[in-house]
Design a protein around this motif. Structure first.
Motif, PDB file in Angstrom:
ATOM      1  N   ALA A 421       0.847  -1.210   0.000  1.00 60.60           N
ATOM      2  CA  ALA A 421       0.000   0.000   0.000  1.00 60.60           C
ATOM      3  C   ALA A 421       0.877   1.253   0.000  1.00 60.60           C
ATOM      4  CB  ALA A 421      -0.885  -0.005   1.251  1.00 60.60           C
ATOM      5  N   SER A 422       0.433   2.296  -0.714  1.00 63.19           N
ATOM      6  CA  SER A 422       1.104   3.608  -0.622  1.00 63.19           C
ATOM      7  C   SER A 422       0.778   4.194   0.747  1.00 63.19           C
ATOM      8  CB  SER A 422       0.558   4.538  -1.723  1.00 63.19           C
ATOM      9  OG  SER A 422       0.743   3.909  -2.960  1.00 63.19           O
ATOM     10  N   GLU A 423       1.467   5.283   1.103  1.00 58.41           N
ATOM     11  CA  GLU A 423       1.235   5.883   2.427  1.00 58.41           C
ATOM     12  C   GLU A 423      -0.231   6.286   2.579  1.00 58.41           C
ATOM     13  OE1 GLU A 423       3.831   9.052   3.377  1.00 58.41           O
ATOM     14  OE2 GLU A 423       2.803   9.559   5.254  1.00 58.41           O
ATOM     15  N   ARG A 424      -0.809   6.015   3.731  1.00 52.67           N
ATOM     16  CA  ARG A 424      -2.214   6.375   3.990  1.00 52.67           C
ATOM     17  C   ARG A 424      -2.351   6.683   5.471  1.00 52.67           C
ATOM     18  NH1 ARG A 424      -5.001   0.383   3.314  1.00 52.67           N
ATOM     19  NH2 ARG A 424      -3.262  -0.827   4.135  1.00 52.67           N
ATOM     20  N   ASN A 425      -3.421   7.458   5.836  1.00 52.70           N
ATOM     21  CA  ASN A 425      -3.576   7.888   7.227  1.00 52.70           C
ATOM     22  C   ASN A 425      -4.388   6.881   8.043  1.00 52.70           C
ATOM     23  OD1 ASN A 425      -2.116  10.284   6.852  1.00 52.70           O
ATOM     24  ND2 ASN A 425      -3.911  11.146   5.771  1.00 52.70           N
ATOM     25  N   TYR A 426      -4.093   6.862   9.355  1.00 57.48           N
ATOM     26  CA  TYR A 426      -4.776   5.937  10.256  1.00 57.48           C
ATOM     27  C   TYR A 426      -6.258   6.284  10.326  1.00 57.48           C
ATOM     28  CZ  TYR A 426      -5.886   3.361  14.525  1.00 57.48           C
ATOM     29  OH  TYR A 426      -6.452   2.496  15.430  1.00 57.48           O
ATOM     30  N   ILE A 427      -7.115   5.240  10.431  1.00 60.33           N
ATOM     31  CA  ILE A 427      -8.582   5.450  10.513  1.00 60.33           C
ATOM     32  C   ILE A 427      -9.041   4.888  11.849  1.00 60.33           C
ATOM     33  CG2 ILE A 427     -10.820   4.899   9.477  1.00 60.33           C
ATOM     34  CD1 ILE A 427      -9.239   4.286   6.856  1.00 60.33           C
ATOM     35  N   ASP A 428      -9.685   5.710  12.682  1.00 64.25           N
ATOM     36  CA  ASP A 428     -10.169   5.222  13.986  1.00 64.25           C
ATOM     37  C   ASP A 428     -11.160   4.092  13.782  1.00 64.25           C
ATOM     38  OD1 ASP A 428     -10.163   8.649  15.116  1.00 64.25           O
ATOM     39  OD2 ASP A 428      -8.621   7.073  15.296  1.00 64.25           O
ATOM     40  N   VAL A 429     -11.199   3.193  14.744  1.00 62.13           N
ATOM     41  CA  VAL A 429     -11.986   1.978  14.563  1.00 62.13           C
ATOM     42  C   VAL A 429     -13.459   2.289  14.326  1.00 62.13           C
ATOM     43  CG1 VAL A 429     -12.401   1.661  17.040  1.00 62.13           C
ATOM     44  CG2 VAL A 429     -12.401  -0.335  15.510  1.00 62.13           C
ATOM     45  N   GLU A 430     -13.957   3.391  14.958  1.00 65.50           N
ATOM     46  CA  GLU A 430     -15.400   3.668  14.776  1.00 65.50           C
ATOM     47  C   GLU A 430     -15.709   4.127  13.348  1.00 65.50           C
ATOM     48  OE1 GLU A 430     -13.478   4.848  17.069  1.00 65.50           O
ATOM     49  OE2 GLU A 430     -13.330   7.048  16.983  1.00 65.50           O
ATOM     50  N   ASN A 431     -14.635   4.514  12.603  1.00 66.75           N
ATOM     51  CA  ASN A 431     -14.871   4.988  11.219  1.00 66.75           C
ATOM     52  C   ASN A 431     -14.544   3.947  10.156  1.00 66.75           C
ATOM     53  OD1 ASN A 431     -15.529   7.475  12.320  1.00 66.75           O
ATOM     54  ND2 ASN A 431     -13.360   8.114  12.352  1.00 66.75           N
ATOM     55  N   ARG A 432     -14.239   2.688  10.557  1.00 67.86           N
ATOM     56  CA  ARG A 432     -13.810   1.692   9.553  1.00 67.86           C
ATOM     57  C   ARG A 432     -15.007   0.938   8.936  1.00 67.86           C
ATOM     58  NH1 ARG A 432      -9.201  -0.726  13.352  1.00 67.86           N
ATOM     59  NH2 ARG A 432      -8.032   1.209  13.609  1.00 67.86           N
TER      60      ARG A 432
END
Ligand code: SDX
Length: 432
Positions: A421-432
């Motif tokens: 994967a290219s660089e990507r930002n962390y996603i909080d669990v409630e938003n997955r």
């Protein structure tokens, strides 16, 4: 006279044109020196199975895969198998020349007087289940040698490297025999200095305290020849493992334990066990076509074990000697109608006439006949790869010493072709 202009390879890509130096060997293909490729060209080469990559320079063993030739320090394997013996071959691999009678005697005495292991090492075995594969025990106990022989673990001290080499060549057969005895619930048998190297191993495996045991000279000669045929083989997977482990400065016992672990795989040294089990599964000559068909079926993971080789695209010269030895040993032991040997010979004959094997240049390798001899000698299949491992210990050590002794050697650290994967930002669990 035109000066000898050094050979170069021109590599052009994008807006770059690079002149890469080339080096010529004593024998074998030229190499393109790509050590500066990333710095000058900002690219990597890609060769996951090392099919076109020389990982080092070495003057120990040479293989010509097309001619089916194997040389230890320039001497052909068939001459060494016929005229030499394993400890003389060990001296040759370690020091580069055949020993004089005085040098050989001194070397054999040194090895003989180091065959016992520290008495406390006996306790290691009790931590293993009795039905452990002897290779599992060997990996553990050989690695644990570094916990006992601290005075030969400093890789920067040439004398300690020498002592570690002698200790491993002398003690690994004892450890292999102990692994076997432990697996069958029999007491360990101490080495006997009055016996030669091969006879000592047979004695430690097959004698019992309850009665006298006389080593059959036919078996010890065959055992010694098997040791010689397996002693070294250029930059195979387990030797490359030993070199990579050694490049970090790890102690020699840990490096050899890493080599044993790699050798265990059925694509490598584990093939001798897998091959005999395959020959037994085939059982009779009439079932061979069924297995040839499976070996050719792309949807079937089955392969003919003991067949094919990354380097040999002709007969493995060791297989030729091993096949002659199988006939001789079984004949001398009076094992005439050995069904397994019959199946092996017929399987070889059919395969070598089959377009699939001919077109892919698949021939019997060192593991195809060795199991038949070891089986006839009384070894269980689980001891086939430990025999390979103890034979190869000298090769691993010779290659390790060559690498450590090279002032230009660096830690081995390959790069990769990243496809993640290219660089990507962390996603909080409630938003997955
Ligand atoms: C040892 O490297 C060394 O020097 C090792 C060794 C040493 O002394 O250290 O010589 C000891 O390990 C001997 C090899 C023991 N292994 C086996 O006998 C296992 C069976 N052989 C194979 O798995 C295989 O031949 C290897 C692993 C030995 C070599 O594999 P390669 O060089 O990666 O070759 P490959 O797998 O790319 O095969 C080339 C083709 C393939 O078909 P295609 O995809 O091109 O259509 O040949 C086929 C393979 O499917 N093939 C076989 C086969 N070996 C290769 N098909 C059926 N049976 C086989 N045994």
């Amino acid at each position: 006279m035109a000066e000898n202009k050094p050979k170069t390879a021109t590599l052009s890509f994008g807006n770059k044109v690079l002149e890469l130096p080339m080096m010529s060997p004593v024998s074998g293909p030229d190499v393109i020196d790509i050590r500066k490729l990333y710095a000058e060209g900002d690219v990597f080469t890609y060769d996951p199975g090392f099919t076109s990559t020389a990982s080092c320079s070495s003057d120990i063993t040479f293989i010509d895969g097309d001619k089916g030739e194997l040389l230890y320090r320039g001497y052909p394997i068939d001459q060494l198998a016929e005229k030499s013996h394993y400890l003389e071959v060990c001296y040759l691999l370690l020091y580069g020349e055949l020993p004089t009678a005085v040098q050989l005697d001194a070397f054999e005495t040194r090895i003989t007087r180091h065959t016992m292991v520290h008495e406390q090492m006996h306790y290691f075995f009790r931590g293993f289940r009795r039905d452990s594969h002897p290779m599992a025990t060997m990996v553990g106990v050989v690695g644990a040698m570094s916990a006992f022989y601290h005075d030969s673990t400093d890789v920067n001290d040439p004398w300690q490297r020498e002592v570690a080499a002698i200790r491993m060549i002398a003690k690994v057969p004892t450890i292999a025999a102990m692994a076997y005895k432990y697996s069958i619930g029999q007491p360990f048998v101490y080495p006997k200095n009055s016996l030669d190297y091969a006879s000592n191993f047979i004695h430690m495996c097959f004698s019992v305290p309850a009665e006298d045991y006389e080593v059959n000279p036919i078996l010890s000669r065959a055992m010694d020849r098997i040791f010689t045929l397996h002693a070294d083989h250029e930059q195979n997977a387990s030797t490359s493992t030993v070199r990579l482990a050694g490049s970090s400065g790890a102690n020699p016992f840990a490096c050899i334990a890493a080599g044993i672990a790699c050798l265990w795989g059925p694509a490598h040294g584990g093939a001798n066990q897998a091959c005999l089990e395959m020959l037994r599964e085939i059982g009779t000559v009439d079932r061979i076509p069924e297995f040839i068909k499976r070996a050719k079926d792309k949807d079937d993971p089955f392969r003919l074990m003991g067949f094919g080789h990354r380097v040999y695209k002709n007969f493995d010269p060791r297989a030729k000697v091993m096949k002659e030895s199988a006939d001789e040993v079984l004949g001398l032991l009076g094992i005439e109608d050995n069904e397994t040997l019959k199946v092996a010979k017929e399987l070889e004959r059919i395969a070598l006439e089959d377009e699939y094997f001919v077109s892919k240049k698949l021939y019997p390798n060192v593991d195809f006949y060795s199991g038949i001899i070891l089986d006839a000698m009384g070894f269980p299949t689980s001891m086939f790869t430990p025999v390979f491992a103890l034979s190869r210990t000298v090769g691993w050590i010779a290659q390790w010493k060559e690498m450590i002794g090279d002032p230009t050697q660096k830690i081995g650290r390959p790069r990769q072709l990243y496809i993640g994967a290219s660089e990507r930002n962390y996603i909080d669990v409630e938003n997955r």
